[in-house]
Design a protein around this motif. Structure first.
Motif, PDB file in Angstrom:
ATOM      1  N   VAL A 120      30.313  34.210  20.731  1.00  0.00           N
ATOM      2  CA  VAL A 120      29.970  34.209  22.148  1.00  0.00           C
ATOM      3  C   VAL A 120      29.961  35.647  22.646  1.00  0.00           C
ATOM      4  O   VAL A 120      30.894  36.412  22.375  1.00  0.00           O
ATOM      5  N   LEU A 121      28.910  36.000  23.389  1.00  0.00           N
ATOM      6  CA  LEU A 121      28.772  37.339  23.942  1.00  0.00           C
ATOM      7  C   LEU A 121      28.900  37.275  25.457  1.00  0.00           C
ATOM      8  O   LEU A 121      28.181  36.525  26.119  1.00  0.00           O
ATOM      9  N   SER A 122      29.834  38.027  25.989  1.00  0.00           N
ATOM     10  CA  SER A 122      30.054  38.232  27.421  1.00  0.00           C
ATOM     11  C   SER A 122      30.784  37.079  28.109  1.00  0.00           C
ATOM     12  O   SER A 122      31.716  37.311  28.890  1.00  0.00           O
ATOM     13  N   THR A 123      30.400  35.842  27.862  1.00  0.00           N
ATOM     14  CA  THR A 123      30.854  34.709  28.664  1.00  0.00           C
ATOM     15  C   THR A 123      32.212  34.169  28.221  1.00  0.00           C
ATOM     16  O   THR A 123      32.364  33.749  27.071  1.00  0.00           O
ATOM     17  N   PRO A 124      33.204  34.135  29.106  1.00  0.00           N
ATOM     18  CA  PRO A 124      34.484  33.518  28.754  1.00  0.00           C
ATOM     19  C   PRO A 124      34.361  32.001  28.682  1.00  0.00           C
ATOM     20  O   PRO A 124      33.351  31.422  29.109  1.00  0.00           O
ATOM     21  N   HIS A 125      35.388  31.364  28.158  1.00  0.00           N
ATOM     22  CA  HIS A 125      35.419  29.902  28.187  1.00  0.00           C
ATOM     23  C   HIS A 125      35.329  29.443  29.642  1.00  0.00           C
ATOM     24  O   HIS A 125      35.944  30.041  30.526  1.00  0.00           O
ATOM     25  N   PRO A 126      34.562  28.389  29.937  1.00  0.00           N
ATOM     26  CA  PRO A 126      34.401  27.948  31.331  1.00  0.00           C
ATOM     27  C   PRO A 126      35.720  27.672  32.045  1.00  0.00           C
ATOM     28  O   PRO A 126      35.854  27.991  33.239  1.00  0.00           O
ATOM     29  N   ALA A 127      36.691  27.096  31.349  1.00  0.00           N
ATOM     30  CA  ALA A 127      37.977  26.830  31.993  1.00  0.00           C
ATOM     31  C   ALA A 127      38.731  28.122  32.280  1.00  0.00           C
ATOM     32  O   ALA A 127      39.411  28.245  33.305  1.00  0.00           O
ATOM     33  N   ALA A 128      38.611  29.101  31.395  1.00  0.00           N
ATOM     34  CA  ALA A 128      39.225  30.406  31.639  1.00  0.00           C
ATOM     35  C   ALA A 128      38.566  31.091  32.828  1.00  0.00           C
ATOM     36  O   ALA A 128      39.235  31.757  33.634  1.00  0.00           O
ATOM     37  N   GLU A 236      43.192  30.909  24.953  1.00  0.00           N
ATOM     38  CA  GLU A 236      43.980  29.699  25.193  1.00  0.00           C
ATOM     39  C   GLU A 236      43.157  28.432  24.963  1.00  0.00           C
ATOM     40  O   GLU A 236      43.734  27.344  24.805  1.00  0.00           O
ATOM     41  N   TYR A 237      41.840  28.572  24.941  1.00  0.00           N
ATOM     42  CA  TYR A 237      40.969  27.400  24.855  1.00  0.00           C
ATOM     43  C   TYR A 237      40.331  27.260  23.479  1.00  0.00           C
ATOM     44  O   TYR A 237      39.232  26.723  23.331  1.00  0.00           O
ATOM     45  N   VAL A 238      41.056  27.737  22.479  1.00  0.00           N
ATOM     46  CA  VAL A 238      40.724  27.510  21.076  1.00  0.00           C
ATOM     47  C   VAL A 238      41.843  26.656  20.502  1.00  0.00           C
ATOM     48  O   VAL A 238      43.033  26.941  20.730  1.00  0.00           O
ATOM     49  N   VAL A 239      41.516  25.596  19.768  1.00  0.00           N
ATOM     50  CA  VAL A 239      42.548  24.717  19.233  1.00  0.00           C
ATOM     51  C   VAL A 239      43.475  25.496  18.305  1.00  0.00           C
ATOM     52  O   VAL A 239      43.079  26.491  17.689  1.00  0.00           O
ATOM     53  N   GLU A 240      44.702  25.042  18.205  1.00  0.00           N
ATOM     54  CA  GLU A 240      45.727  25.758  17.448  1.00  0.00           C
ATOM     55  C   GLU A 240      45.319  25.986  16.002  1.00  0.00           C
ATOM     56  O   GLU A 240      45.594  27.037  15.420  1.00  0.00           O
ATOM     57  N   SER A 241      44.637  25.031  15.415  1.00  0.00           N
ATOM     58  CA  SER A 241      44.265  25.155  14.003  1.00  0.00           C
ATOM     59  C   SER A 241      43.282  26.291  13.746  1.00  0.00           C
ATOM     60  O   SER A 241      43.148  26.746  12.607  1.00  0.00           O
ATOM     61  N   HIS A 242      42.585  26.768  14.782  1.00  0.00           N
ATOM     62  CA  HIS A 242      41.640  27.876  14.626  1.00  0.00           C
ATOM     63  C   HIS A 242      42.083  29.131  15.373  1.00  0.00           C
ATOM     64  O   HIS A 242      41.351  30.129  15.383  1.00  0.00           O
ATOM     65  N   ARG A 243      43.244  29.084  15.991  1.00  0.00           N
ATOM     66  CA  ARG A 243      43.697  30.226  16.780  1.00  0.00           C
ATOM     67  C   ARG A 243      43.886  31.472  15.925  1.00  0.00           C
ATOM     68  O   ARG A 243      43.602  32.590  16.355  1.00  0.00           O
ATOM     69  N   SER A 244      44.371  31.299  14.696  1.00  0.00           N
ATOM     70  CA  SER A 244      44.642  32.469  13.850  1.00  0.00           C
ATOM     71  C   SER A 244      43.355  33.186  13.427  1.00  0.00           C
ATOM     72  O   SER A 244      43.380  34.378  13.122  1.00  0.00           O
TER      73      SER A 244
END
Length: 287
Positions: A120-128, A236-244
């Motif tokens: 993703v370029l420029s745009t944050p997660h919508p909830a963020a 914060e809006y990436v699931v824990e299994s992919h956070r690393s």
């Protein structure tokens, strides 16, 4: 392929690079078309990627529905899935800038089975972004989102050379600002582009959710539209299994990253797609 159809609409597509290369879908943002990727595409082709860049809903002359409801996020995601079906790929990598980035976040949360990675370029997660709008200066940066809801007024405000002046003021080089502003004035493209903002009210039933894919987020610290609070909160809006494996790449740059920072963006995409991606030969299709 040069075009595909969905639900009575015809979308223009720029499909380039090695035929059997790793498929990468490129999703442009407002108020541009697939031409925003012209500097970036050769860099990805040299890394063995096939780039598939549609002119999205509202921008393709044959895909400009009038109803705001038809620009809801569910429709925008389904357009991308239909493109993948048409080109013959069950899965692909996806890259999105600006509004295309919002679609990419949503696909990562709701259709993770169809994608191998997201950049993703420029745009944050919508909830963020929503969170930052309540707690930081992001609300002031996003003033135009409300203004674009007004019927007819934004079209008048962006007619003639005013769209070009807006793009120049926000850092897009003049030849590219001229190109994009000219395209925006053709037919109903300006209204179609604005309808992405007007469709937000119809997207509440399809929230993006947390990203369930390997994801890289590239943000320019000088972006006049999207501030640091939302950018840093997106993790914060990436699931824990992919956070690393989540990567946040901060550039000393503005908003128009595909054009102004193509080398750095290409490096981020190539790093995310990675050497382990196995190209899949497309099935026969008709365009």
């Amino acid at each position: 392929m040069q075009r595909f159809t969905r639900d009575g609409l015809t979308f223009d597509v720029r499909d380039s690079g090695p035929d059997n290369g790793t498929p990468v879908i490129l999703l442009h943002g407002f108020p541009q078309t697939s031409t925003c990727w012209l500097k970036l595409e050769p860099l990805l082709h040299s890394a063995g990627m096939r780039t598939i860049a549609p002119d999205q809903r509202g921008y393709s002359p044959g895909a400009q529905p009038d109803s705001r409801r038809r620009y809801a996020m569910g429709e925008l995601m389904d357009d991308v899935l239909a493109l993948m079906d048409a080109v013959g790929h069950k899965t692909a990598h996806v890259v999105g800038h600006d509004w295309g980035g919002a679609v990419a976040w949503a696909l990562a949360g709701r259709h993770a089975d169809r994608f191998r990675s997201v950049t993703v370029l420029s745009t944050p997660h919508p909830a963020a972004l929503a969170k930052a709008a309540r707690s930081s200066a992001q609300g002031l940066r996003s003033w135009y989102v409300g203004a674009f809801q007004l019927p007819g007024v934004p079209e008048l405000a962006l007619r003639g050379d005013r769209a070009q002046q807006m793009l120049l003021r926000t850092g897009l080089p003049k030849p590219l600002a001229q190109r994009d502003a000219k395209r925006l004035q053709q037919g109903n493209t300006l209204t179609g582009a604005l309808n992405w903002y007007r469709g937000v009210a119809y997207s509440r039933s399809t929230p993006a959710g947390r990203a369930k894919l390997p994801l890289t987020y590239v943000w320019g610290s000088q972006d006049p539209f999207l501030g640091r609070a939302a950018a840093e909160a997106s993790a914060e809006y990436v699931v824990e299994s992919h956070r690393s494996s989540y990567r946040f790449v901060e550039l000393d740059a503005g908003h128009w990253l595909p054009e102004t920072n193509a080398d750095q963006v290409a490096q981020a995409i190539i790093g995310r797609v990675g050497a382990g991606s196995t190209p899949k030969r497309p099935r026969p299709h008709s365009a």
